[in-house]
Design a protein around this motif. Structure first.
Motif, PDB file in Angstrom:
ATOM      1  N   GLY A 583       1.044  -0.989  -0.149  1.00 26.21           N
ATOM      2  CA  GLY A 583       0.031  -0.156  -0.098  1.00 26.21           C
ATOM      3  C   GLY A 583       0.720   1.774   0.211  1.00 26.21           C
ATOM      4  N   TYR A 584      -0.189   2.611   0.415  1.00 22.43           N
ATOM      5  CA  TYR A 584       1.608   3.747  -0.040  1.00 22.43           C
ATOM      6  C   TYR A 584       1.136   4.274   1.170  1.00 22.43           C
ATOM      7  N   LYS A 585       0.066   3.903   2.222  1.00 26.82           N
ATOM      8  CA  LYS A 585       0.311   4.308   3.878  1.00 26.82           C
ATOM      9  C   LYS A 585       2.020   4.176   4.232  1.00 26.82           C
ATOM     10  N   TRP A 586       2.498   3.245   4.093  1.00 30.06           N
ATOM     11  CA  TRP A 586       4.070   3.552   4.445  1.00 30.06           C
ATOM     12  C   TRP A 586       4.823   4.312   4.063  1.00 30.06           C
ATOM     13  N   PRO A 587       4.593   3.959   2.443  1.00 27.76           N
ATOM     14  CA  PRO A 587       5.217   4.782   1.738  1.00 27.76           C
ATOM     15  C   PRO A 587       5.321   6.884   1.867  1.00 27.76           C
ATOM     16  N   ILE A 588       4.869   6.713   2.182  1.00 24.74           N
ATOM     17  CA  ILE A 588       4.329   8.314   2.105  1.00 24.74           C
ATOM     18  C   ILE A 588       4.691   8.591   3.500  1.00 24.74           C
ATOM     19  N   PHE A 589       4.713   7.840   4.700  1.00 27.33           N
ATOM     20  CA  PHE A 589       4.842   8.180   5.925  1.00 27.33           C
ATOM     21  C   PHE A 589       6.718   7.801   6.047  1.00 27.33           C
ATOM     22  N   MET A 590       6.866   7.202   5.548  1.00 25.99           N
ATOM     23  CA  MET A 590       8.741   7.575   5.308  1.00 25.99           C
ATOM     24  C   MET A 590       9.057   8.332   4.781  1.00 25.99           C
ATOM     25  N   PHE A 591       8.030   9.561   3.716  1.00 22.40           N
ATOM     26  CA  PHE A 591       9.004  10.071   3.084  1.00 22.40           C
ATOM     27  C   PHE A 591       8.353  11.105   4.253  1.00 22.40           C
ATOM     28  N   ALA A 592       7.088  11.940   4.470  1.00 21.53           N
ATOM     29  CA  ALA A 592       7.035  12.243   5.493  1.00 21.53           C
ATOM     30  C   ALA A 592       7.877  12.848   6.553  1.00 21.53           C
ATOM     31  N   TYR A 593       8.552  11.847   7.147  1.00 25.21           N
ATOM     32  CA  TYR A 593       9.049  11.543   8.627  1.00 25.21           C
ATOM     33  C   TYR A 593      10.541  11.744   7.871  1.00 25.21           C
ATOM     34  N   LEU A 594      11.418  11.595   7.515  1.00 24.78           N
ATOM     35  CA  LEU A 594      12.567  11.803   6.262  1.00 24.78           C
ATOM     36  C   LEU A 594      12.456  13.348   6.161  1.00 24.78           C
ATOM     37  N   PHE A 595      12.221  13.769   5.051  1.00 28.88           N
ATOM     38  CA  PHE A 595      12.388  14.866   5.335  1.00 28.88           C
ATOM     39  C   PHE A 595      11.815  15.575   6.491  1.00 28.88           C
ATOM     40  N   ALA A 596      11.212  15.529   7.430  1.00 28.37           N
ATOM     41  CA  ALA A 596      11.776  16.265   8.870  1.00 28.37           C
ATOM     42  C   ALA A 596      12.278  15.860   8.976  1.00 28.37           C
ATOM     43  N   MET A 597      13.444  15.024   9.826  1.00 25.42           N
ATOM     44  CA  MET A 597      14.413  14.860   9.605  1.00 25.42           C
ATOM     45  C   MET A 597      15.527  15.430   8.427  1.00 25.42           C
ATOM     46  N   ALA A 598      15.370  15.134   7.879  1.00 24.53           N
ATOM     47  CA  ALA A 598      16.719  16.347   6.731  1.00 24.53           C
ATOM     48  C   ALA A 598      16.145  18.157   7.685  1.00 24.53           C
ATOM     49  N   TYR A 599      14.961  18.432   7.224  1.00 22.24           N
ATOM     50  CA  TYR A 599      15.135  19.403   7.070  1.00 22.24           C
ATOM     51  C   TYR A 599      16.089  20.503   9.046  1.00 22.24           C
ATOM     52  N   VAL A 600      15.230  20.046   9.860  1.00 26.01           N
ATOM     53  CA  VAL A 600      15.770  19.719  10.753  1.00 26.01           C
ATOM     54  C   VAL A 600      17.074  19.356  11.412  1.00 26.01           C
ATOM     55  N   GLY A 601      17.605  19.031  11.021  1.00 30.29           N
ATOM     56  CA  GLY A 601      18.941  18.326  10.699  1.00 30.29           C
ATOM     57  C   GLY A 601      19.759  19.451  10.001  1.00 30.29           C
ATOM     58  N   ALA A 602      19.819  19.417   8.592  1.00 28.44           N
ATOM     59  CA  ALA A 602      19.699  20.554   8.035  1.00 28.44           C
ATOM     60  C   ALA A 602      20.319  21.582   8.415  1.00 28.44           C
ATOM     61  N   GLY A 603      19.141  22.473   9.200  1.00 31.83           N
ATOM     62  CA  GLY A 603      18.598  23.334   9.936  1.00 31.83           C
ATOM     63  C   GLY A 603      19.772  23.812  11.219  1.00 31.83           C
ATOM     64  N   ILE A 604      19.650  22.785  11.869  1.00 35.60           N
ATOM     65  CA  ILE A 604      20.117  22.996  13.674  1.00 35.60           C
ATOM     66  C   ILE A 604      21.476  22.750  13.161  1.00 35.60           C
ATOM     67  N   THR A 605      22.931  21.964  11.589  1.00 42.10           N
ATOM     68  CA  THR A 605      23.869  21.938  11.422  1.00 42.10           C
ATOM     69  C   THR A 605      23.964  23.592  10.583  1.00 42.10           C
ATOM     70  N   TYR A 606      23.085  24.260  10.184  1.00 41.86           N
ATOM     71  CA  TYR A 606      23.495  25.652   9.356  1.00 41.86           C
ATOM     72  C   TYR A 606      23.680  26.933  10.850  1.00 41.86           C
ATOM     73  N   TRP A 607      22.768  26.625  11.416  1.00 37.88           N
ATOM     74  CA  TRP A 607      22.939  27.700  12.778  1.00 37.88           C
ATOM     75  C   TRP A 607      23.550  27.292  13.593  1.00 37.88           C
ATOM     76  N   THR A 608      24.129  26.148  13.476  1.00 37.91           N
ATOM     77  CA  THR A 608      24.933  25.946  14.960  1.00 37.91           C
ATOM     78  C   THR A 608      26.730  26.325  14.144  1.00 37.91           C
ATOM     79  N   ALA A 609      26.737  26.465  12.643  1.00 32.45           N
ATOM     80  CA  ALA A 609      27.935  26.181  12.077  1.00 32.45           C
ATOM     81  C   ALA A 609      28.158  27.716  11.889  1.00 32.45           C
ATOM     82  N   ARG A 610      27.217  28.457  12.044  1.00 34.35           N
ATOM     83  CA  ARG A 610      26.923  30.086  11.440  1.00 34.35           C
ATOM     84  C   ARG A 610      27.568  30.262  12.791  1.00 34.35           C
ATOM     85  N   TRP A 611      27.313  29.710  13.809  1.00 36.57           N
ATOM     86  CA  TRP A 611      27.249  30.768  15.243  1.00 36.57           C
ATOM     87  C   TRP A 611      29.092  30.838  15.265  1.00 36.57           C
ATOM     88  N   ALA A 612      29.423  29.324  15.201  1.00 35.94           N
ATOM     89  CA  ALA A 612      30.462  28.675  15.727  1.00 35.94           C
ATOM     90  C   ALA A 612      31.759  29.209  15.201  1.00 35.94           C
TER      91      ALA A 612
END
Length: 615
Positions: A583-612
């Motif tokens: 089915g499509y339920k779990w692939p959609i769930f997979m995309f959503a949570y991975l996108f959220a992790m990637a966005y948050v992880g990249a954002g934390i890395t970017y602003w931490t690096a700028r501060w450092a």
């Protein structure tokens, strides 16, 4: 023309079945999937002593004809003529590990009850001799009532004798439907032990070398340290050993670009070849040596018998996040590609464990991410020693480690919420240690390298051409940036508003879209985008590494790396997830949570690096 008769190659996992298949068929192999399922179908041409040939089908490893997984179900269905698109095999070759007869003969007795022509390949005879075992082969034939052929697949011993035994089986009877009555597994196991006791002597020495090695590699303290050292060495080698061949490929691409400029007049075709094909696809192909090295290490770990020990060592860590050590092998396979890793979860019996492993498999750093990591590391991380290691190799190791940590945290969250359930136990048979067969390594590396090049010649090539067209048209007026004026540039400008908070520029935003087709395409896309606005001499002489180093600030580069640690996987991964989860339920769930992790992880890395950096 009559189709070649089919011969099924079956056996327990770790019995040396794949090595025997490679030895019998060589390069005469075809790999596909069975209709309707994602179980791999591997078939090859078996040359027989009379000059004829048969189709040898390498069935998934199985312990019984009462399936506990999709793999075992396919094996049962093929042997009984129930598998869609597969004819009933004319004969069966049962591969048996000679060092472990009491456990292996039960499956042979079960196969015999199918009533099909059967021959036993008594494999790993060299390891049995090493362990002090003596097997009375004629007595084993009498006890089983079927031909038995001693073989050493990795040394190509016994292959001719096996062919001599198979040949008469193909003409003995016409193929007919196979049937099977339910069997008493306990009585079959007792009979298997009786046969093994009657034909084997010297059992007190069996597995002596394996046990001595295991005392060290499975030690609660030394074992994890050895595993960490093996993985650390592997990632150091990926950078260090690939440096020279990568330089050769880069030089060849530069020569081809120069030749295209000399032969073709200025215009559409020359731009397509230099800016699109060679700058784009070439930016990916240059990382083939690193991918080959990574695959070689994984194959050596599998064939030597160490991979199963690694799963055992990881069981305690896996249990802490609600999984079993059995999940480790699919996850480690995902370092090569998430698709076979997800397919390998079919060996996990517990459905919640299996679903959790499928959902976190894309977080393991697949080989498609390697070109992305390699180009950013080469551009922004100094190539200098750190103690006995190399800084670039350390960073690569760290990125893989972040992927593993992210997968474990995701597993813990999933097992506490959407896949909540009772923790299942872990039981896995330990294979004997053995030297990897060079032939098997060669075939395995070639198959995976060719698969990578095929992707470069299809998905990546098509994506690069489309992106080049989008970035080249409409043509910009004099003095205006072609990329900014193009269709791709306008799309990138819109996406830049979404990704600017995490430090991504327009070029990165453009590259992320075709990168959904395959992760490597992101590198090809960057190569194409930066080549279009460059002067022709810069296209011919410059490398993507130099262009990125001059175009991106360090926080953006680090955020880009963090994005790809967690980024949603390629379209093919979502497709196989849909098939595995029905089915499509779990692939959609997979995309959503991975996108959220990637966005948050990249954002934390970017602003931490700028501060450092005080930016």
């Amino acid at each position: 023309m009559t189709a070649a008769p089919a011969v099924a190659l079956v056996g327990n996992p770790n019995a040396g079945k794949t090595s025997l298949f490679n030895a019998l068929t060589g390069a005469r192999q075809k790999v596909a999937n069975y209709p309707g399922v994602t179980v791999e179908r591997k078939a090859g041409v078996l040359r027989l002593p009379d000059g004829s040939s048969a189709e040898l089908i390498d069935l998934p490893g199985a312990y019984s004809l009462d399936p506990r997984s999709p793999d075992e179900a396919v094996t049962r269905n093929v042997l009984m003529g129930r598998q869609e698109g597969e004819t009933l095999p004319r004969a069966i070759v049962a591969v048996v590990d000679a060092t472990n007869l009491p456990a292996q003969l039960r499956f042979v007795l079960e196969l015999k009850m199918l009533g099909r022509p059967l021959v036993v390949a008594l494999n790993m005879m060299d390891l049995a001799k090493r362990d002090g075992l003596t097997i009375d082969v004629p007595a084993l034939e009498r006890e089983l009532g079927v031909p038995v052929v001693p073989t050493v697949a990795v040394r190509r011993r016994g292959l001719d004798d096996l062919g001599q035994k198979v040949l008469p089986l193909l003409t003995k009877i016409e193929a007919a439907s196979a049937s099977r009555e339910p069997q008493d597994m306990r009585s079959l196991q007792r009979r298997a032990r009786q046969i093994a006791d009657a034909v084997v002597t010297g059992g007190h020495q069996a597995g002596g070398l394996t046990r001595r090695i295991d005392r060290v590699v499975l030690h609660p303290v030394a074992g994890p340290l050895i595993l960490a050292a093996v993985l650390f060495f592997m990632f150091q080698a990926v950078f260090a050993w690939a440096e020279a061949p990568m330089a050769w490929i880069e030089g060849l691409i530069a020569v081809l670009q120069g030749a295209a400029s000399n032969i073709l007049p200025a215009g559409f075709l020359r731009n397509l070849i230099n800016e699109g094909l060679l700058a784009g696809v070439g930016a990916v192909i240059v990382f083939l040596p690193q991918i080959v090295i990574l695959f070689a290490f994984i194959l050596v770990l599998e064939q030597s018998g160490y991979m199963t020990r690694a799963a055992f060592l990881m069981d305690r860590l896996m249990a802490s996040v609600g999984l079993s050590g059995r999940a480790f092998i699919p996850l480690l396979s995902s370092f090569a590609c998430a698709i076979p890793g997800i397919m390998a979860t079919r060996t996990i019996a517990d459905p919640r464990d299996r679903l959790t492993t499928i959902l976190i498999a894309p977080l393991m750093t697949c080989s498609a991410r390697l070109p992305v990591y390699a180009v950013i590391i080469a551009a922004f991380i100094p190539d200098r020693p750190v103690g006995f290691a190399n800084l670039q190799g350390l960073v690569l190791f760290g990125l893989y480690a972040f992927g593993v940590v992210g997968a474990l945290l995701a597993a813990l969250a999933l097992r506490s919420t959407v896949t909540k359930g009772k923790h299942s136990g872990f039981l896995m048979e330990m294979p004997k240690y053995q030297w990897p067969a060079i032939r098997d390594l060669g075939i395995g590396i070639w198959q995976r390298a060719w698969a990578f090049l095929r992707r470069a010649g299809t998905i990546i090539l098509a994506s690069t051409i489309v992106l080049w067209a989008f970035a080249s048209f409409p043509r910009a007026p004099e003095g205006v940036s072609q990329v900014d004026y193009s269709i791709a540039g306008r799309i990138g400008t819109g996406l830049e508003h979404v990704f600017a908070p995490i430090g991504f520029n327009k070029e990165i935003s453009i590259a992320l879209v075709p990168g959904m087709a395959a992760r490597e395409v992101a590198v090809a896309a960057l190569g194409t985008v930066y080549a279009i606005d460059a002067e022709e001499e810069d296209v011919l002489q410059g490398q993507l590494v130099d262009r990125l180093r001059n175009a991106w600030p360090l926080p953006t580069a680090l955020a880009f790396l963090a994005w790809f640690v967690f980024a949603p996987q390629c379209i093919s991964t979502f497709a196989v997830t849909r098939r595995e989860t029905n089915g499509y339920k779990w692939p959609i769930f997979m995309f959503a949570y991975l996108f959220a992790m990637a966005y948050v992880g990249a954002g934390i890395t970017y602003w931490t690096a700028r501060w450092a950096l005080g930016a």
